[in-house]
Scaffold this motif. Structure first.
Motif, PDB file in Angstrom:
ATOM      1  N   LYS A   1       0.834  -1.211   0.000  1.00 37.18           N
ATOM      2  CA  LYS A   1       0.000   0.000   0.000  1.00 37.18           C
ATOM      3  C   LYS A   1       0.865   1.257   0.000  1.00 37.18           C
ATOM      4  CE  LYS A   1      -4.067  -1.857   2.336  1.00 37.18           C
ATOM      5  NZ  LYS A   1      -4.880  -1.813   3.548  1.00 37.18           N
ATOM      6  N   ARG A   2       1.941   1.244   0.823  1.00 37.65           N
ATOM      7  CA  ARG A   2       2.817   2.401   0.894  1.00 37.65           C
ATOM      8  C   ARG A   2       3.515   2.635  -0.449  1.00 37.65           C
ATOM      9  NH1 ARG A   2       6.017   1.566   5.525  1.00 37.65           N
ATOM     10  NH2 ARG A   2       7.299   0.239   4.233  1.00 37.65           N
ATOM     11  N   GLN A   3       3.964   1.562  -1.098  1.00 34.09           N
ATOM     12  CA  GLN A   3       4.596   1.708  -2.416  1.00 34.09           C
ATOM     13  C   GLN A   3       3.581   2.226  -3.441  1.00 34.09           C
ATOM     14  OE1 GLN A   3       6.233  -2.188  -3.136  1.00 34.09           O
ATOM     15  NE2 GLN A   3       8.251  -1.614  -2.341  1.00 34.09           N
ATOM     16  N   GLY A   4       2.338   1.789  -3.338  1.00 42.29           N
ATOM     17  CA  GLY A   4       1.291   2.259  -4.245  1.00 42.29           C
ATOM     18  C   GLY A   4       1.041   3.746  -4.068  1.00 42.29           C
ATOM     19  N   CYS A   5       1.029   4.200  -2.822  1.00 39.72           N
ATOM     20  CA  CYS A   5       0.847   5.635  -2.543  1.00 39.72           C
ATOM     21  C   CYS A   5       2.036   6.439  -3.046  1.00 39.72           C
ATOM     22  CB  CYS A   5       0.651   5.868  -1.046  1.00 39.72           C
ATOM     23  SG  CYS A   5      -0.953   5.324  -0.435  1.00 39.72           S
ATOM     24  N   GLU A   6       3.248   5.921  -2.837  1.00 42.45           N
ATOM     25  CA  GLU A   6       4.435   6.618  -3.317  1.00 42.45           C
ATOM     26  C   GLU A   6       4.442   6.698  -4.837  1.00 42.45           C
ATOM     27  OE1 GLU A   6       7.707   4.490  -1.581  1.00 42.45           O
ATOM     28  OE2 GLU A   6       7.330   5.332   0.417  1.00 42.45           O
ATOM     29  N   ASN A   7       4.060   5.609  -5.497  1.00 42.01           N
ATOM     30  CA  ASN A   7       3.999   5.601  -6.959  1.00 42.01           C
ATOM     31  C   ASN A   7       2.963   6.599  -7.468  1.00 42.01           C
ATOM     32  OD1 ASN A   7       5.993   3.675  -7.141  1.00 42.01           O
ATOM     33  ND2 ASN A   7       4.573   1.954  -7.383  1.00 42.01           N
ATOM     34  N   MET A   8       1.801   6.656  -6.806  1.00 41.62           N
ATOM     35  CA  MET A   8       0.769   7.587  -7.223  1.00 41.62           C
ATOM     36  C   MET A   8       1.245   9.026  -7.013  1.00 41.62           C
ATOM     37  SD  MET A   8      -3.183   8.141  -6.133  1.00 41.62           S
ATOM     38  CE  MET A   8      -2.767   8.903  -4.593  1.00 41.62           C
ATOM     39  N   LEU A   9       1.884   9.290  -5.887  1.00 42.56           N
ATOM     40  CA  LEU A   9       2.397  10.632  -5.612  1.00 42.56           C
ATOM     41  C   LEU A   9       3.431  11.040  -6.663  1.00 42.56           C
ATOM     42  CD1 LEU A   9       2.543  13.141  -3.803  1.00 42.56           C
ATOM     43  CD2 LEU A   9       4.294  11.955  -2.467  1.00 42.56           C
ATOM     44  N   LEU A  10       4.357  10.142  -6.991  1.00 42.77           N
ATOM     45  CA  LEU A  10       5.359  10.449  -8.020  1.00 42.77           C
ATOM     46  C   LEU A  10       4.707  10.696  -9.372  1.00 42.77           C
ATOM     47  CD1 LEU A  10       8.246   7.966  -7.124  1.00 42.77           C
ATOM     48  CD2 LEU A  10       8.256  10.456  -6.938  1.00 42.77           C
ATOM     49  N   LEU A  11       3.707   9.892  -9.725  1.00 45.88           N
ATOM     50  CA  LEU A  11       3.001  10.075 -10.987  1.00 45.88           C
ATOM     51  C   LEU A  11       2.289  11.425 -11.009  1.00 45.88           C
ATOM     52  CD1 LEU A  11       1.997   9.041 -13.721  1.00 45.88           C
ATOM     53  CD2 LEU A  11       0.110   7.919 -12.497  1.00 45.88           C
ATOM     54  N   CYS A  12       1.620  11.775  -9.923  1.00 45.93           N
ATOM     55  CA  CYS A  12       0.923  13.061  -9.849  1.00 45.93           C
ATOM     56  C   CYS A  12       1.899  14.230  -9.980  1.00 45.93           C
ATOM     57  CB  CYS A  12       0.131  13.171  -8.543  1.00 45.93           C
ATOM     58  SG  CYS A  12      -1.355  12.156  -8.516  1.00 45.93           S
ATOM     59  N   LEU A  13       3.032  14.151  -9.300  1.00 42.96           N
ATOM     60  CA  LEU A  13       4.032  15.217  -9.395  1.00 42.96           C
ATOM     61  C   LEU A  13       4.610  15.314 -10.808  1.00 42.96           C
ATOM     62  CD1 LEU A  13       5.910  14.818  -5.994  1.00 42.96           C
ATOM     63  CD2 LEU A  13       4.396  16.689  -6.691  1.00 42.96           C
ATOM     64  N   LYS A  14       4.891  14.156 -11.425  1.00 40.26           N
ATOM     65  CA  LYS A  14       5.417  14.145 -12.790  1.00 40.26           C
ATOM     66  C   LYS A  14       4.413  14.787 -13.751  1.00 40.26           C
ATOM     67  CE  LYS A  14       6.915  10.160 -14.276  1.00 40.26           C
ATOM     68  NZ  LYS A  14       7.085   8.866 -14.966  1.00 40.26           N
ATOM     69  N   ILE A  15       3.149  14.419 -13.631  1.00 35.03           N
ATOM     70  CA  ILE A  15       2.106  14.981 -14.488  1.00 35.03           C
ATOM     71  C   ILE A  15       1.989  16.487 -14.258  1.00 35.03           C
ATOM     72  CG2 ILE A  15      -0.403  15.058 -14.842  1.00 35.03           C
ATOM     73  CD1 ILE A  15      -0.368  11.979 -14.346  1.00 35.03           C
ATOM     74  N   PHE A  16       1.949  16.899 -13.006  1.00 35.28           N
ATOM     75  CA  PHE A  16       1.795  18.314 -12.667  1.00 35.28           C
ATOM     76  C   PHE A  16       2.918  19.152 -13.280  1.00 35.28           C
ATOM     77  CE2 PHE A  16       2.729  21.845  -9.682  1.00 35.28           C
ATOM     78  CZ  PHE A  16       1.546  22.562  -9.820  1.00 35.28           C
ATOM     79  N   PHE A  17       4.174  18.763 -13.047  1.00 32.53           N
ATOM     80  CA  PHE A  17       5.299  19.566 -13.524  1.00 32.53           C
ATOM     81  C   PHE A  17       5.490  19.476 -15.034  1.00 32.53           C
ATOM     82  CE2 PHE A  17       6.425  19.343  -8.985  1.00 32.53           C
ATOM     83  CZ  PHE A  17       6.502  20.712  -8.754  1.00 32.53           C
ATOM     84  N   ALA A  18       5.197  18.331 -15.622  1.00 36.10           N
ATOM     85  CA  ALA A  18       5.296  18.216 -17.079  1.00 36.10           C
ATOM     86  C   ALA A  18       4.243  19.097 -17.752  1.00 36.10           C
ATOM     87  CB  ALA A  18       5.146  16.765 -17.503  1.00 36.10           C
ATOM     88  N   ARG A  19       3.042  19.150 -17.200  1.00 38.10           N
ATOM     89  CA  ARG A  19       2.004  20.026 -17.767  1.00 38.10           C
ATOM     90  C   ARG A  19       2.396  21.492 -17.624  1.00 38.10           C
ATOM     91  NH1 ARG A  19      -0.905  19.189 -21.544  1.00 38.10           N
ATOM     92  NH2 ARG A  19      -2.652  20.369 -20.815  1.00 38.10           N
TER      93      ARG A  19
END
Length: 184
Positions: A8-26
């Motif tokens: 679960k913790r790895q899933g949350c970390e992966n989601m957080l990294l994906l959200c940050l990547k999407i945010f900054f790339a946009r």
């Protein structure tokens, strides 16, 4: 149970990294898009085409990842939208403050104030044309000054105008093309 907590913790970390990547790339791709649009409107061709390549490349990679992820969370479209909005803001800020261009300024002022204002405008290195205006409903004669200048010099001109006539009517427009004349 300990293994599921780690998962679960790895899933949350992966989601957080994906959200940050999407945010900054946009932010990056929309900022580039805003600057590209401003340059196209100003008549440039090569630089906007170069920028467009990277803008669309970034957008494609981020959109693909956002749409094909196994992570289902409302945070992904929120970060995508927030990145777009932030990129629009930053792109506008950069375009307004760092992308130079020509502007046309029309100043309508009382004829009695024109001589001194024109002297100061020309002393500052700007060219100006004066046109006498007649308004049958207004007994006071007015003059319109037409000035072309680089956007970066607008504060200097505005200061001169306001110090001579705080009530002057000022109109500012983007200039796509100017030929001959004095432009500072």
């Amino acid at each position: 149970s300990a293994a599921s907590d780690v998962y679960k913790r790895q899933g949350c970390e992966n989601m957080l990294l994906l959200c940050l990547k999407i945010f900054f790339a946009r932010i990056i791709d929309v900022t580039l898009g805003t600057i590209r649009t401003v340059l196209v409107v100003r008549g440039r061709r090569f630089t906007p085409a170069f920028i467009a390549f990277f803008e669309v490349l970034i957008w494609f990679l981020v959109a693909r990842e956002a749409l094909t992820t196994d992570v289902t969370s409302i945070l992904i479209p929120i970060c995508y939208s927030a990145g777009y909005a932030t990129g629009t803001y930053i792109g506008g800020f950069i375009s307004n403050n760092f992308v130079d261009g020509l502007i046309g300024v029309q100043v309508t002022t009382k004829t009695s104030k024109v001589k001194k204002m024109l002297e100061e405008i020309r002393k500052a290195g700007f060219g100006a044309s004066a046109i006498d205006l007649k308004n049958p409903q207004d007994n006071e004669d007015k003059t319109m000054l037409m000035i072309q200048l680089n956007k970066s010099k607008l504060k200097t001109l505005t200061h001169i105008v306001r110090s001579n006539d705080p009530d002057a009517f000022v109109v500012i427009n983007e200039t796509k093309y100017a030929q001959n004349g004095l432009i500072k």
